[in-house]
Scaffold this active site. Structure first.
Site, PDB file in Angstrom:
ATOM      1  N   HIS A  17      23.109   8.036 -13.492  1.00 32.24           N
ATOM      2  CA  HIS A  17      24.200   7.443 -14.287  1.00 32.24           C
ATOM      3  C   HIS A  17      24.125   7.912 -15.745  1.00 32.24           C
ATOM      4  O   HIS A  17      25.136   8.266 -16.340  1.00 32.24           O
ATOM      5  CB  HIS A  17      24.115   5.911 -14.282  1.00 32.24           C
ATOM      6  CG  HIS A  17      24.320   5.257 -12.949  1.00 32.24           C
ATOM      7  ND1 HIS A  17      23.454   4.339 -12.425  1.00 32.24           N
ATOM      8  CD2 HIS A  17      25.317   5.378 -12.039  1.00 32.24           C
ATOM      9  CE1 HIS A  17      23.899   3.913 -11.246  1.00 32.24           C
ATOM     10  NE2 HIS A  17      25.029   4.536 -10.982  1.00 32.24           N
ATOM     11  N   LYS A  41      29.663  -6.424  -4.544  1.00 30.37           N
ATOM     12  CA  LYS A  41      28.265  -6.222  -4.183  1.00 30.37           C
ATOM     13  C   LYS A  41      27.418  -7.415  -4.615  1.00 30.37           C
ATOM     14  O   LYS A  41      27.633  -7.961  -5.686  1.00 30.37           O
ATOM     15  CB  LYS A  41      27.720  -4.985  -4.892  1.00 30.37           C
ATOM     16  CG  LYS A  41      28.305  -3.692  -4.381  1.00 30.37           C
ATOM     17  CD  LYS A  41      27.816  -2.524  -5.206  1.00 30.37           C
ATOM     18  CE  LYS A  41      28.300  -1.223  -4.630  1.00 30.37           C
ATOM     19  NZ  LYS A  41      27.977  -0.083  -5.491  1.00 30.37           N
ATOM     20  N   ARG A  90      28.436  12.560  -6.030  1.00 30.83           N
ATOM     21  CA  ARG A  90      27.162  13.116  -5.569  1.00 30.83           C
ATOM     22  C   ARG A  90      27.339  13.973  -4.329  1.00 30.83           C
ATOM     23  O   ARG A  90      26.863  15.065  -4.242  1.00 30.83           O
ATOM     24  CB  ARG A  90      26.157  12.001  -5.270  1.00 30.83           C
ATOM     25  CG  ARG A  90      25.659  11.293  -6.515  1.00 30.83           C
ATOM     26  CD  ARG A  90      25.101   9.947  -6.176  1.00 30.83           C
ATOM     27  NE  ARG A  90      26.115   9.157  -5.481  1.00 30.83           N
ATOM     28  CZ  ARG A  90      25.876   8.030  -4.853  1.00 30.83           C
ATOM     29  NH1 ARG A  90      24.654   7.564  -4.792  1.00 30.83           N
ATOM     30  NH2 ARG A  90      26.860   7.372  -4.273  1.00 30.83           N
ATOM     31  N   SER A 128      21.682   3.390  -6.528  1.00 33.78           N
ATOM     32  CA  SER A 128      20.973   2.186  -6.978  1.00 33.78           C
ATOM     33  C   SER A 128      20.301   1.502  -5.794  1.00 33.78           C
ATOM     34  O   SER A 128      19.187   0.986  -5.921  1.00 33.78           O
ATOM     35  CB  SER A 128      21.949   1.236  -7.670  1.00 33.78           C
ATOM     36  OG  SER A 128      22.447   1.851  -8.833  1.00 33.78           O
TER      37      SER A 128
END
Ligand code: COA
Length: 167
Positions: A17, A41, A90, A128
């Site tokens: 990040h 989340k 990504r 993460s």
């Protein structure tokens, strides 16, 4: 002044990040790192913890602003005069969700562009979730997260009686 908005859950912020945020500074005069308040989340870290970790990780560069936000991202962009949303990509697997979000945001507010930056290859594989899973089970995450985040994960592991975290 060109303002870019870099949103995410940042639970926790990773070197991937930070790398995206720093590269975005090449394109914008100011980058707002916007931490989602009430995301879908379930987070390990509280909103305040996530904010403090990002603040510490970016240091005191006045061209970064770290904020929390609630509600629609496009509304927050308008409130902050940001003209673009920055997202890191990504792998191909990121593409579908990112494409959907970008088009939804565009349909809600055509004035705001989404800009994608390719993740640097050394951070291609991290998320993460994978960082949390590894760290809480004792895996080393040095070089993948800022030092303050590594420490916070270590503390979280201790709190959760996961004493096998190896520093
Ligand atoms: N390096 C490392 N990890 C990266 C990365 C990079 N360069 N780029 C993305 N990731 C990871 C994140 O760590 C995260 O991992 P996780 O799923 O294991 O937690 C994952 O990729 C993507 O998560 P995140 O960046 O937090 O985005 P998100 O998909 O959870 O979306 C918001 C979050 C805040 C952008 C989005 O929910 C939002 O805009 N919410 C506001 C409400 C709204 O406007 N909704 C309509 C939008 S369509």
């Amino acid at each position: 002044m060109r303002i870019g908005m870099y949103p995410g859950t940042f639970d926790p912020v990773t070197c991937g990040h930070i790398n995206i945020a720093e590269r975005a500074l090449e394109l914008f005069d100011k980058v707002i790192i916007a931490i989602a308040h009430d995301n879908y989340k379930k987070t390990l870290f509280t909103l305040e913890e996530r904010k403090q970790m990002v603040e510490k990780a970016v240091g005191n560069n006045p061209r970064f602003e770290v904020c929390v936000f609630d509600g629609l991202l496009v509304d927050f962009c308008m409130e902050k005069n940001a003209t673009a949303i920055i997202r890191g990509l990504r792998a191909v697997s990121d593409y579908e969700w990112e494409f959907q979000m970008a088009l939804m945001n565009k349909s809600m507010n055509p004035e705001i562009e989404t800009i994608f930056l390719m993740s640097e290859h050394k951070y291609m594989f991290i998320s993460s979730t994978i960082i949390k899973n590894s760290a809480l089970l004792g895996g080393k995450v040095t070089d993948l997260v800022p030092p303050n985040v590594e420490k916070a994960l270590y503390q979280k592991a201790l709190q959760e009686n996961n004493n096998h975290y190896i520093k």
